[in-house]
Design an enzyme around this catalytic site. Structure first.
Site, PDB file in Angstrom:
ATOM      1  N   ASP A  64       0.866  -1.176   0.000  1.00  3.13           N
ATOM      2  CA  ASP A  64       0.000   0.000   0.000  1.00  3.13           C
ATOM      3  C   ASP A  64       0.905   1.229   0.000  1.00  3.13           C
ATOM      4  OD1 ASP A  64      -1.723   2.122   0.553  1.00  3.13           O
ATOM      5  OD2 ASP A  64      -2.941   0.960   1.954  1.00  3.13           O
ATOM      6  N   ASN A  91       0.767   6.483 -11.046  1.00  6.82           N
ATOM      7  CA  ASN A  91      -0.535   6.187 -11.647  1.00  6.82           C
ATOM      8  C   ASN A  91      -1.600   5.826 -10.619  1.00  6.82           C
ATOM      9  OD1 ASN A  91      -2.481   5.088 -13.808  1.00  6.82           O
ATOM     10  ND2 ASN A  91      -2.042   3.264 -12.592  1.00  6.82           N
ATOM     11  N   TYR A 155     -12.341  14.661  -5.801  1.00  3.75           N
ATOM     12  CA  TYR A 155     -11.519  13.894  -6.751  1.00  3.75           C
ATOM     13  C   TYR A 155     -10.892  14.850  -7.755  1.00  3.75           C
ATOM     14  CZ  TYR A 155     -10.352  11.157 -10.862  1.00  3.75           C
ATOM     15  OH  TYR A 155      -9.693  10.624 -11.948  1.00  3.75           O
ATOM     16  N   LYS A 159      -6.761  15.808  -8.343  1.00  4.32           N
ATOM     17  CA  LYS A 159      -6.044  15.751  -9.617  1.00  4.32           C
ATOM     18  C   LYS A 159      -5.522  17.130 -10.021  1.00  4.32           C
ATOM     19  CE  LYS A 159      -6.328  11.352 -10.422  1.00  4.32           C
ATOM     20  NZ  LYS A 159      -5.099  10.516 -10.402  1.00  4.32           N
TER      21      LYS A 159
END
Length: 254
Positions: A64, A91, A155, A159
């Site tokens: 993790d 990623n 979210y 980003k």
């Protein structure tokens, strides 16, 4: 993959996080086919094993990336195996549908821990080795890193943070010859929606709606995204840094 590209990447060492499925798996395979040594990283061993089974150039480490010491363990594994680190692909990430009415601090913290903090800590651990080889970092963002996403604002914000890290690191590390870029895919076939806890019916509805909103009329494939991640990491891309390349079928134009 062209022979020329394979020649430039052959023998290099690459870390790809979130390599157990989707874009991460396709990216690990693309680098390996170009001749690089790849360490695929993710939480679940079985999907990583499936990725590694796809090419002998891929090894894997189940960890993790949010855990204490994980970043150091990942980098140490690469150096122990191949003695170098040329490319870091951040990623791994999560999608979270979280309208403001349903927002709570723990969910926000969990989202940013994976999408922002973990890539930062891993880049920190990788930095001495990237400096030694004048390597590259590719961060995987999203069209929604620079486009509003009602119902999933946090979210999108995570980003957006990753894109700003990309630009800032690019300036900070330019003197070391390290290039830092981001790839921002649009809706792509992956397990992300299901992993967000949505029902199968909700996932299918979202996929239909997304495809209808994309000018090219479909969702992307992981392989289409992976090809551009590899190109951004290609040593031939010597004068590209601090950029966010959007690969989304024209969605950001709408």
């Amino acid at each position: 993959m062209t022979d020329q590209l394979a020649g430039r990447l052959r023998g290099g060492a690459v870390i790809v996080t979130g390599a157990g499925s989707g874009i991460g798996r396709a990216t690990a395979l693309a680098f390996a086919r170009a001749g690089a040594h790849v360490l695929g990283v993710g939480r679940r061993e079985e999907p990583l094993r499936d990725t590694a089974d796809g090419h002998p150039g891929i090894a894997f480490l189940a960890v993790d990336i949010r855990a204490d010491g994980a970043a150091r363990a990942i980098v140490d594994e690469v150096i122990e195996r191949w003695g170098r680190l040329d490319v870091l692909v951040n990623n791994a990430g999560a999608t979270a549908m979280m309208p403001l009415a349903d927002t709570d601090a723990r969910r926000v913290d969990d989202l940013f821990a994976l999408n922002v903090t973990a890539p930062s800590v891993l880049a920190h651990a990788a930095l001495p080795h990237l400096r030694a080889g004048r390597g590259a970092i590719v961060n995987v963002s999203s069209t929604y890193g620079h486009r509003p996403l009602p119902g999933a604002a946090h979210y999108a914000a995570s980003k957006a943070a990753l894109e700003q890290l990309t630009r800032s690191w690019a300036l900070e590390l330019a003197a070391d010859g390290i290039r830092v870029n981001a790839l921002a895919p649009g809706p792509t076939e992956s397990e992300a929606l299901a992993a967000a806890g949505l029902s199968e019916a909700a996932v299918e509805r979202i996929k239909r709606d997304e495809a209808a909103s994309i000018p090219l009329g479909r969702r992307g494939t992981p392989e289409e995204v992976a090809a551009w991640i590899v190109h951004l990491a290609d040593p031939a891309a010597t004068w590209i840094t601090g950029q966010v390349l959007t690969v989304d079928g024209g969605l950001e134009l709408t």
